[in-house]
Scaffold this motif. Sequence first.
Motif, PDB file in Angstrom:
ATOM      1  N   THR A 160       0.839  -1.206   0.000  1.00  0.00           N
ATOM      2  CA  THR A 160       0.000   0.000   0.000  1.00  0.00           C
ATOM      3  C   THR A 160       0.868   1.248   0.000  1.00  0.00           C
ATOM      4  O   THR A 160       0.573   2.226  -0.711  1.00  0.00           O
ATOM      5  CB  THR A 160      -0.930   0.005   1.230  1.00  0.00           C
ATOM      6  OG1 THR A 160      -1.656  -1.220   1.284  1.00  0.00           O
ATOM      7  CG2 THR A 160      -1.898   1.170   1.176  1.00  0.00           C
ATOM      8  N   GLU A 161       1.927   1.220   0.764  1.00  0.00           N
ATOM      9  CA  GLU A 161       2.825   2.374   0.825  1.00  0.00           C
ATOM     10  C   GLU A 161       3.447   2.651  -0.543  1.00  0.00           C
ATOM     11  O   GLU A 161       3.562   3.811  -0.965  1.00  0.00           O
ATOM     12  CB  GLU A 161       3.915   2.109   1.864  1.00  0.00           C
ATOM     13  CG  GLU A 161       4.775   3.325   2.183  1.00  0.00           C
ATOM     14  CD  GLU A 161       5.657   3.074   3.389  1.00  0.00           C
ATOM     15  OE1 GLU A 161       5.716   3.933   4.270  1.00  0.00           O
ATOM     16  OE2 GLU A 161       6.297   2.001   3.436  1.00  0.00           O
ATOM     17  N   ASP A 166       3.766   5.934  -5.426  1.00  0.00           N
ATOM     18  CA  ASP A 166       3.734   5.969  -6.893  1.00  0.00           C
ATOM     19  C   ASP A 166       2.785   7.043  -7.414  1.00  0.00           C
ATOM     20  O   ASP A 166       3.015   7.618  -8.497  1.00  0.00           O
ATOM     21  CB  ASP A 166       3.307   4.610  -7.453  1.00  0.00           C
ATOM     22  CG  ASP A 166       4.423   3.579  -7.384  1.00  0.00           C
ATOM     23  OD1 ASP A 166       5.589   3.985  -7.188  1.00  0.00           O
ATOM     24  OD2 ASP A 166       4.126   2.371  -7.497  1.00  0.00           O
ATOM     25  N   HIS A 167       1.711   7.322  -6.686  1.00  0.00           N
ATOM     26  CA  HIS A 167       0.696   8.257  -7.162  1.00  0.00           C
ATOM     27  C   HIS A 167       0.684   9.575  -6.372  1.00  0.00           C
ATOM     28  O   HIS A 167      -0.205  10.384  -6.556  1.00  0.00           O
ATOM     29  CB  HIS A 167      -0.692   7.613  -7.075  1.00  0.00           C
ATOM     30  CG  HIS A 167      -0.845   6.404  -7.947  1.00  0.00           C
ATOM     31  ND1 HIS A 167      -0.573   5.125  -7.508  1.00  0.00           N
ATOM     32  CD2 HIS A 167      -1.209   6.283  -9.258  1.00  0.00           C
ATOM     33  CE1 HIS A 167      -0.785   4.267  -8.492  1.00  0.00           C
ATOM     34  NE2 HIS A 167      -1.168   4.937  -9.569  1.00  0.00           N
ATOM     35  N   LEU A 377       1.936  11.187   5.299  1.00  0.00           N
ATOM     36  CA  LEU A 377       2.227   9.946   4.581  1.00  0.00           C
ATOM     37  C   LEU A 377       1.611   8.718   5.257  1.00  0.00           C
ATOM     38  O   LEU A 377       0.959   7.905   4.585  1.00  0.00           O
ATOM     39  CB  LEU A 377       3.728   9.781   4.394  1.00  0.00           C
ATOM     40  CG  LEU A 377       4.374  10.717   3.361  1.00  0.00           C
ATOM     41  CD1 LEU A 377       5.880  10.497   3.311  1.00  0.00           C
ATOM     42  CD2 LEU A 377       3.763  10.497   1.980  1.00  0.00           C
ATOM     43  N   PRO A 378       1.793   8.526   6.581  1.00  0.00           N
ATOM     44  CA  PRO A 378       1.133   7.367   7.201  1.00  0.00           C
ATOM     45  C   PRO A 378      -0.389   7.434   7.084  1.00  0.00           C
ATOM     46  O   PRO A 378      -1.042   6.392   6.967  1.00  0.00           O
ATOM     47  CB  PRO A 378       1.587   7.442   8.661  1.00  0.00           C
ATOM     48  CG  PRO A 378       2.834   8.248   8.643  1.00  0.00           C
ATOM     49  CD  PRO A 378       2.657   9.231   7.536  1.00  0.00           C
ATOM     50  N   MET A 386      -7.251   0.820   4.405  1.00  0.00           N
ATOM     51  CA  MET A 386      -8.639   0.627   4.823  1.00  0.00           C
ATOM     52  C   MET A 386      -9.561   0.453   3.628  1.00  0.00           C
ATOM     53  O   MET A 386     -10.413  -0.438   3.599  1.00  0.00           O
ATOM     54  CB  MET A 386      -9.091   1.818   5.678  1.00  0.00           C
ATOM     55  CG  MET A 386      -8.341   1.970   6.982  1.00  0.00           C
ATOM     56  SD  MET A 386      -8.796   3.467   7.893  1.00  0.00           S
ATOM     57  CE  MET A 386     -10.196   2.861   8.831  1.00  0.00           C
ATOM     58  N   GLU A 387      -9.409   1.285   2.631  1.00  0.00           N
ATOM     59  CA  GLU A 387     -10.325   1.270   1.497  1.00  0.00           C
ATOM     60  C   GLU A 387     -10.124   0.045   0.600  1.00  0.00           C
ATOM     61  O   GLU A 387     -11.024  -0.353  -0.132  1.00  0.00           O
ATOM     62  CB  GLU A 387     -10.165   2.552   0.668  1.00  0.00           C
ATOM     63  CG  GLU A 387     -10.596   3.816   1.411  1.00  0.00           C
ATOM     64  CD  GLU A 387     -12.108   3.921   1.615  1.00  0.00           C
ATOM     65  OE1 GLU A 387     -12.769   2.901   1.904  1.00  0.00           O
ATOM     66  OE2 GLU A 387     -12.638   5.026   1.481  1.00  0.00           O
ATOM     67  N   SER A 388      -8.957  -0.594   0.679  1.00  0.00           N
ATOM     68  CA  SER A 388      -8.704  -1.787  -0.130  1.00  0.00           C
ATOM     69  C   SER A 388      -9.322  -3.040   0.469  1.00  0.00           C
ATOM     70  O   SER A 388      -9.339  -4.094  -0.172  1.00  0.00           O
ATOM     71  CB  SER A 388      -7.194  -2.011  -0.272  1.00  0.00           C
ATOM     72  OG  SER A 388      -6.633  -2.421   0.972  1.00  0.00           O
TER      73      SER A 388
END
Length: 497
Positions: A160-161, A166-167, A377-378, A386-388
């Motif tokens: 996830t990090e 990347d985005h 960042l965290p 959470m959303e994944s």
Amino acid sequence: MNRSNGDCHDRSITAGADFLHLAVDEVPRRGKSDWLAGQIRLALADSRLPVGSRLPATRVLAGELGVSRGVVTEAYQRLIEDGHLAGQGRNGTIVVGAPVATPTATEPPRPTAPPSPGAVFAATPGAAVFDAMRMVRARIDLSPGLPDLAAFPRAAWLRTERRVLDHLAASDLGYGDPRGTPALRLAIANWIARNRGIRADPDEVLIVAGTAQTLTLLGRVLYDDGISAVAVEDPGSLGARQHLHNCRLDTPPVAVDSEGLRVDELRATGEAAVLLTPAHQFPTGVVLRGSRRAELMRWARETGGLIIEDDYDAEHRYDRSPVPALRSVLADHVVYAGSVSKLLAPALRIGWVIAPPKYRDALVDAKRFTDLGNAALPQLVLAGFMESGALERQLRHLRRHHRRRRDAMIEALGTHLPGATVHGAAAGLHLTVTFEAGFADTHLAAEALARDVKVHPLSWHSQRPRRPGLVLGYAASTPADIRRGVATLGDVLRHLS
């Protein structure tokens, strides 16, 4: 040429792994796995292998030591079962915990507990005592308040990090909204709607550094609003009282019984605010029952009272149905506080607070002037996590994991402390035991600490006298350590009785 060949021959004799400077000629003829596990334990204890270190692949280390791969695999597996290592699949084997150092012939013994543990427990349990206990290392730590830290989903978090980085836009690296990143506030609003039945707009969510900061910020706001005291459950969290006292707020006690907070006692205090843990009361584990919930809501509506709902571990339940959050039915009178400390790890220092409109702007101002907001960042990583759906998967895993450890503790208590009464075992990360006996629970805790087992005496979390007891955390310890720790408590108790 001969000298060169001799050099090669010497190197082959002493060659071995750079890992811990182990050499082929040190490997015993028998008990190779025992020897290797012992060498790794020593390195863990003296910090040559700190938490987070990655061990060599079994194939690589076996080749360098000239042993079969099974020898290394067995040594690693023993340390995984002890809770010192964790297998991370393709990511290898990671150090997740270290044993207490074992004294050697050339190294004088180093104390693993204070010289006089009784003095720690005999002292008034103020902030200094609490901090001292956090610093005390014990071979078996049954303190409440921690999930299984070794189960932190490192690989999923790292994926996830990477996606977040990347985005990530350059502008996201600047100063942000002190309320928190919009992505995390939305993710929290979705999470509490699904899991706690709370409807909240993301703009109502304030991101904080855990529930401890919620109490500090709210304490300042309430004090400035003319409130001089917050009623608290008795027994109730010592740490929460300390944060309120630091804000110059008194904490009059209100009794807790098998139905939860005694609302009649709350009325009798005349206070305008109350802090409670209704879904899983700390430390007794009782649930605020329906009639008490209705009575509490009447108190809030009739007096304009404020309820501070600490929903610290409501997601962890094993033998009962979920309990709706008070905030879901009485939004205008409830400050709702939650965090990921019990879901993932306290080290993240991420929590949230949702306050009634009366206090919302003041809390945001208090947060702004404290630290300008949590690190962004965290927050963005947690939002993506959470959303994944990864946090739901982690919670399902932890429920199974923690339940096994809970069951191990209950079994051990039945074997070694058969006269103790167990409270609050249906949910949470801890349980409480009480005794019908004439000894001080601080004495029991001190004697246990002297034997390398750390626990919380129930009296630390009580403002009024009550039966002696212990608050025992089980989620962060292996079943083997739980059994050993409870056996030690039983032995200590037999000597006290």
